[in-house]
Enzyme design. Structure first.
Site, mmCIF file in Angstrom:
data_model
loop_
_atom_site.group_PDB
_atom_site.id
_atom_site.type_symbol
_atom_site.label_atom_id
_atom_site.label_comp_id
_atom_site.label_asym_id
_atom_site.label_seq_id
_atom_site.Cartn_x
_atom_site.Cartn_y
_atom_site.Cartn_z
ATOM 1 N N GLU A 1 0.981 -1.202 -0.057
ATOM 2 C CA GLU A 1 -0.115 0.024 -0.035
ATOM 3 C C GLU A 1 0.848 1.283 -0.148
ATOM 4 O OE1 GLU A 1 -3.542 0.053 2.446
ATOM 5 O OE2 GLU A 1 -3.053 2.125 3.073
ATOM 6 N N GLY B 1 -14.464 5.934 4.864
ATOM 7 C CA GLY B 1 -13.690 6.894 5.180
ATOM 8 C C GLY B 1 -13.812 7.662 6.697
ATOM 9 N N ASP B 2 -12.799 7.902 7.167
ATOM 10 C CA ASP B 2 -13.015 8.395 8.591
ATOM 11 C C ASP B 2 -13.598 9.610 8.815
ATOM 12 O OD1 ASP B 2 -11.609 6.389 10.289
ATOM 13 O OD2 ASP B 2 -9.626 6.840 9.426
ATOM 14 N N ALA C 1 -19.899 1.942 3.886
ATOM 15 C CA ALA C 1 -19.035 1.488 2.742
ATOM 16 C C ALA C 1 -20.027 0.740 1.866
ATOM 17 C CB ALA C 1 -17.790 0.651 3.298
ATOM 18 N N HIS D 1 -13.919 -2.829 14.256
ATOM 19 C CA HIS D 1 -13.741 -1.187 13.951
ATOM 20 C C HIS D 1 -14.159 -0.411 15.106
ATOM 21 C CE1 HIS D 1 -15.099 2.744 12.303
ATOM 22 N NE2 HIS D 1 -14.006 2.538 11.515
#
Ligand code: FAD
Length: 295
Positions: free
Chosen positions: A17, A110-111, A124, A149
């Site tokens: 990544e 996304g945060d 998502a 999470h």
């Protein structure tokens, strides 16, 4: 090539990544790092996007993904987030990615961030359904969390959300970084029992600098096993010693994951080609030949 296809061809799919540089002036250095990483022959390279959408600041995810595809001949996995984005902005990004020939997306919520404008989608899986409906040719990956999470009430609730990603069209998952493989094995066992059958790439980040300890380890909610805290305590004030110890820890973690049957391993290399090289060197003997019957 679709990323999901890679999992039927290799016993362990190996990926890296990267994140796009913030400044245009850093692009040449980024290209050089990517060229070096491409020499390691990863199966794919994923490219993050900034909170609030790709291209908001710095070089866009799409530009880096296009370079990986066209200049390096490798498969990119472009990240896309929906937090703070309306449908029109998402369509513009998807159109750009499609026109660039990108085939694989990591679709994320996304945060949360301060003063985020309203988001078209809450989760998502909603973004995945939207992409499926309008841009059906993209292969979709999703994020997963071996320790759950941070917003989830329980690991079971989080795994339930993964089932929804699977039903929404995801064909592959990538985990959040973790330092203790026991959490990954426990998570995988529970996810499989709950009917999540997608291939999972296990995410590992080598901690090789004091800055990373400050930024990543302290901010991440990942559990720190005794071997990891011992490594940090022993080497945190010795730059070279920490680099070597951090590589060794990550290699040990990855070797255990590959020998433990992980579908894939995903290296959070923080754009550092030397880190990627050292880690790949440490696991190369385990990455082996294609699956039988596949040329
Ligand atoms: P979701 O799947 O929407 O989950 C968020 C929370 O909602 C979880 O608690 C989940 O359990 C819950 N939930 C999900 N679906 C439902 C539902 N239908 N009903 C009720 N609850 C639900 N962030 C970036 O900004 N850019 C990046 O490039 C980026 N790359 C990442 C790559 C990986 C591999 C990972 C693991 C994370 C990445 N992130 C990135 C961070 C990610 O955006 C955050 O972790 C974010 O908080 C959650 O994203 P998600 O896609 O998992 O969201």
């Amino acid at each position: 090539m679709y990323i999901r296809q890679m999992f039927s061809q290799k016993p362990c799919v190996c990926s890296i990544e990267v994140f796009p540089p913030k400044k245009e002036s850093s692009l040449a250095g980024m290209h050089e790092a990517l060229r070096r990483m491409a020499g390691l022959r990863p199966d794919f390279i994923s490219v993050t996007c900034s909170a609030g959408g790709s291209g908001q600041a710095g070089v866009s995810t799409c530009r880096i993904a296009r370079f990986i595809k066209n200049e390096l001949g490798l498969e990119p996995l472009a990240h896309i987030t929906c937090m703070g984005a309306g449908e029109q902005a998402l369509r513009a990004q998807l159109d750009e990615l499609f026109a660039a020939g990108i085939q694989n997306l990591l679709a994320l919520r996304g945060d949360r961030f301060a003063d985020a404008p309203p988001s078209a989608f809450a989760h998502a899986s909603d973004l995945m359904r939207f992409i499926r409906a309008g841009y059906g040719s993209f292969g979709l990956s999703g994020a997963c969390y071996p320790e759950g999470h941070v917003e989830s009430a329980s690991l079971a609730a989080d795994i339930d959300a993964l089932r929804q990603k699977q039903e929404a069209g995801a064909s592959h998952l990538v985990t959040q970084l973790f330092f203790d493989n026991l959490y990954y094995y426990r998570f995988l066992n529970r996810a499989r029992k709950a009917g999540v059958s997608l291939p999972v790439s296990a995410g590992v980040m080598p901690i090789v600098s004091a800055r990373q300890i400050e930024r990543t380890v302290k901010l991440s909610s990942a559990s720190l096993p005794p071997a990891f805290t011992k490594m940090v305590s022993r080497w945190q004030d010795d730059e070279q010693g920490l680099f070597e110890a951090g590589i060794e820890y990550a290699v040990r973690q990855l070797r255990d994951l590959i020998e433990g049957g992980a579908d894939g391993v995903h290296l959070y290399a923080m754009n550092n080609a030397e880190v990627a090289r050292r880690v790949f060197e440490g696991i190369a003997d385990l990455l082996g030949a294609p699956k039988e019957g596949v040329s």
